[in-house]
Design a protein around this motif. Structure first.
Motif, PDB file in Angstrom:
ATOM      1  N   ILE A  14      37.041 -32.876  50.402  1.00 47.59           N
ATOM      2  CA  ILE A  14      35.702 -32.726  50.988  1.00 47.59           C
ATOM      3  C   ILE A  14      35.036 -34.090  51.113  1.00 47.59           C
ATOM      4  O   ILE A  14      34.447 -34.417  52.152  1.00 47.59           O
ATOM      5  CB  ILE A  14      34.850 -31.736  50.164  1.00 47.59           C
ATOM      6  N   LEU A  15      35.156 -34.907  50.083  1.00 46.66           N
ATOM      7  CA  LEU A  15      34.577 -36.260  50.147  1.00 46.66           C
ATOM      8  C   LEU A  15      35.211 -37.087  51.262  1.00 46.66           C
ATOM      9  O   LEU A  15      34.529 -37.853  51.938  1.00 46.66           O
ATOM     10  CB  LEU A  15      34.724 -36.976  48.810  1.00 46.66           C
ATOM     11  N   GLU A  16      36.499 -36.915  51.490  1.00 51.70           N
ATOM     12  CA  GLU A  16      37.186 -37.637  52.558  1.00 51.70           C
ATOM     13  C   GLU A  16      36.611 -37.262  53.925  1.00 51.70           C
ATOM     14  O   GLU A  16      36.603 -38.068  54.851  1.00 51.70           O
ATOM     15  CB  GLU A  16      38.688 -37.325  52.508  1.00 51.70           C
ATOM     16  N   ILE A  17      36.108 -36.041  54.027  1.00 49.63           N
ATOM     17  CA  ILE A  17      35.499 -35.580  55.272  1.00 49.63           C
ATOM     18  C   ILE A  17      34.049 -36.041  55.379  1.00 49.63           C
ATOM     19  O   ILE A  17      33.633 -36.598  56.392  1.00 49.63           O
ATOM     20  CB  ILE A  17      35.574 -34.041  55.370  1.00 49.63           C
ATOM     21  N   ILE A  18      33.256 -35.817  54.324  1.00 52.55           N
ATOM     22  CA  ILE A  18      31.810 -36.013  54.449  1.00 52.55           C
ATOM     23  C   ILE A  18      31.360 -37.462  54.270  1.00 52.55           C
ATOM     24  O   ILE A  18      30.382 -37.865  54.897  1.00 52.55           O
ATOM     25  CB  ILE A  18      31.018 -35.068  53.518  1.00 52.55           C
ATOM     26  N   LEU A  19      32.043 -38.244  53.436  1.00 59.20           N
ATOM     27  CA  LEU A  19      31.556 -39.616  53.212  1.00 59.20           C
ATOM     28  C   LEU A  19      31.550 -40.472  54.475  1.00 59.20           C
ATOM     29  O   LEU A  19      30.556 -41.162  54.735  1.00 59.20           O
ATOM     30  CB  LEU A  19      32.342 -40.303  52.096  1.00 59.20           C
ATOM     31  N   PRO A  20      32.604 -40.475  55.304  1.00 55.28           N
ATOM     32  CA  PRO A  20      32.523 -41.279  56.533  1.00 55.28           C
ATOM     33  C   PRO A  20      31.377 -40.853  57.454  1.00 55.28           C
ATOM     34  O   PRO A  20      30.735 -41.696  58.082  1.00 55.28           O
ATOM     35  CB  PRO A  20      33.885 -41.057  57.199  1.00 55.28           C
ATOM     36  N   VAL A  21      31.109 -39.557  57.524  1.00 54.01           N
ATOM     37  CA  VAL A  21      30.011 -39.067  58.371  1.00 54.01           C
ATOM     38  C   VAL A  21      28.675 -39.542  57.808  1.00 54.01           C
ATOM     39  O   VAL A  21      27.810 -40.026  58.547  1.00 54.01           O
ATOM     40  CB  VAL A  21      30.055 -37.525  58.479  1.00 54.01           C
ATOM     41  N   CYS A  79      23.087 -23.934  58.286  1.00 51.02           N
ATOM     42  CA  CYS A  79      24.428 -24.441  57.999  1.00 51.02           C
ATOM     43  C   CYS A  79      24.492 -25.922  58.320  1.00 51.02           C
ATOM     44  O   CYS A  79      23.712 -26.427  59.134  1.00 51.02           O
ATOM     45  CB  CYS A  79      25.473 -23.736  58.859  1.00 51.02           C
ATOM     46  N   GLY A  80      25.434 -26.594  57.678  1.00 55.27           N
ATOM     47  CA  GLY A  80      25.797 -27.955  58.021  1.00 55.27           C
ATOM     48  C   GLY A  80      27.307 -27.994  58.164  1.00 55.27           C
ATOM     49  O   GLY A  80      28.015 -27.328  57.396  1.00 55.27           O
ATOM     50  N   TYR A  81      27.802 -28.736  59.143  1.00 62.07           N
ATOM     51  CA  TYR A  81      29.240 -28.790  59.427  1.00 62.07           C
ATOM     52  C   TYR A  81      29.677 -30.242  59.522  1.00 62.07           C
ATOM     53  O   TYR A  81      28.987 -31.061  60.122  1.00 62.07           O
ATOM     54  CB  TYR A  81      29.555 -28.134  60.777  1.00 62.07           C
ATOM     55  N   MET A  82      30.847 -30.539  58.973  1.00 61.14           N
ATOM     56  CA  MET A  82      31.449 -31.854  59.154  1.00 61.14           C
ATOM     57  C   MET A  82      32.948 -31.672  59.326  1.00 61.14           C
ATOM     58  O   MET A  82      33.560 -30.813  58.687  1.00 61.14           O
ATOM     59  CB  MET A  82      31.160 -32.777  57.973  1.00 61.14           C
ATOM     60  N   THR A  83      33.516 -32.510  60.191  1.00 56.59           N
ATOM     61  CA  THR A  83      34.933 -32.439  60.523  1.00 56.59           C
ATOM     62  C   THR A  83      35.600 -33.765  60.176  1.00 56.59           C
ATOM     63  O   THR A  83      35.000 -34.829  60.364  1.00 56.59           O
ATOM     64  CB  THR A  83      35.103 -32.154  62.030  1.00 56.59           C
ATOM     65  N   LEU A  84      36.822 -33.692  59.689  1.00 63.78           N
ATOM     66  CA  LEU A  84      37.617 -34.890  59.444  1.00 63.78           C
ATOM     67  C   LEU A  84      37.697 -35.686  60.742  1.00 63.78           C
ATOM     68  O   LEU A  84      37.941 -35.111  61.816  1.00 63.78           O
ATOM     69  CB  LEU A  84      39.012 -34.471  58.969  1.00 63.78           C
ATOM     70  N   ALA A  85      37.487 -36.991  60.657  1.00 67.24           N
ATOM     71  CA  ALA A  85      37.433 -37.815  61.873  1.00 67.24           C
ATOM     72  C   ALA A  85      38.663 -37.613  62.761  1.00 67.24           C
ATOM     73  O   ALA A  85      38.545 -37.497  63.981  1.00 67.24           O
ATOM     74  CB  ALA A  85      37.274 -39.284  61.499  1.00 67.24           C
TER      75      ALA A  85
END
Length: 160
Positions: A14-21, A79-85
């Motif tokens: 999850i951190l790998e997805i959200i931290l870059p965003v 909701c909040g959504y984040m996707t792997l770059a």
């Protein structure tokens, strides 16, 4: 693609997805310098349900669902959504949105509201509109974009 509730062992992915965003500072009004611990606590807090989208054992996206307000507003969720770059543009966000709409309805929510959609995030605005959301409000120059300066944000809404 499988979408399921997040587990404690998903934290690193999850951190790998959200931290870059979060670090980019272009699509969420979050402190780009927040610690990984604070970012994970925000995304997986006790006031929300957190989900992950995975394919072939790799987490490609994550979203949370929570009541948008308390009391008389608790029938509307947020909701909040984040996707792997590397998965951007591959349908992950659309699949998570469809899942969230169905899950929210099953939990008794009557509508979903996005409070602060950055207008310069045109891909997201188009996606949410294609999923049935309407722009119901505009906040002029409410977001300080790191490259574009002050940009508008939208409130987007959809009944379930």
């Amino acid at each position: 693609m499988n979408i399921r509730p997040a587990k404690p062992q998903d934290a690193a992915a999850i951190l790998e997805i959200i931290l870059p965003v979060i670090r980019a500072g272009t699509t969420y009004a979050l402190d780009p310098d927040m610690s990984p611990e604070d970012a994970l606590a925000y995304w997986t807090g006790p006031d929300r349900e957190t989900f992950v989208a995975e394919a072939n054992g790799v987490l490609l996206g994550t979203y949370y669902l929570r009541p948008n307000q308390a009391g008389g507003g608790r029938h509307v969720c947020n909701c909040g959504y984040m996707t792997l770059a590397s998965a951007t543009g591959s349908g992950v966000a659309r699949a998570m949105c469809a899942h969230s709409l169905q899950h929210a309805a099953s939990r008794g929510f009557r509508a979903m509201q996005f409070n602060f959609v950055i207008s310069s995030n045109e891909r997201a605005v188009r996606l949410w509109q294609s999923c049935g959301f309407e722009i119901v409000g505009r906040l002029p120059q409410a977001f300080a974009h790191p490259a574009l300066g002050l940009v508008d944000t939208y409130v987007m809404y959809r009944t379930l």
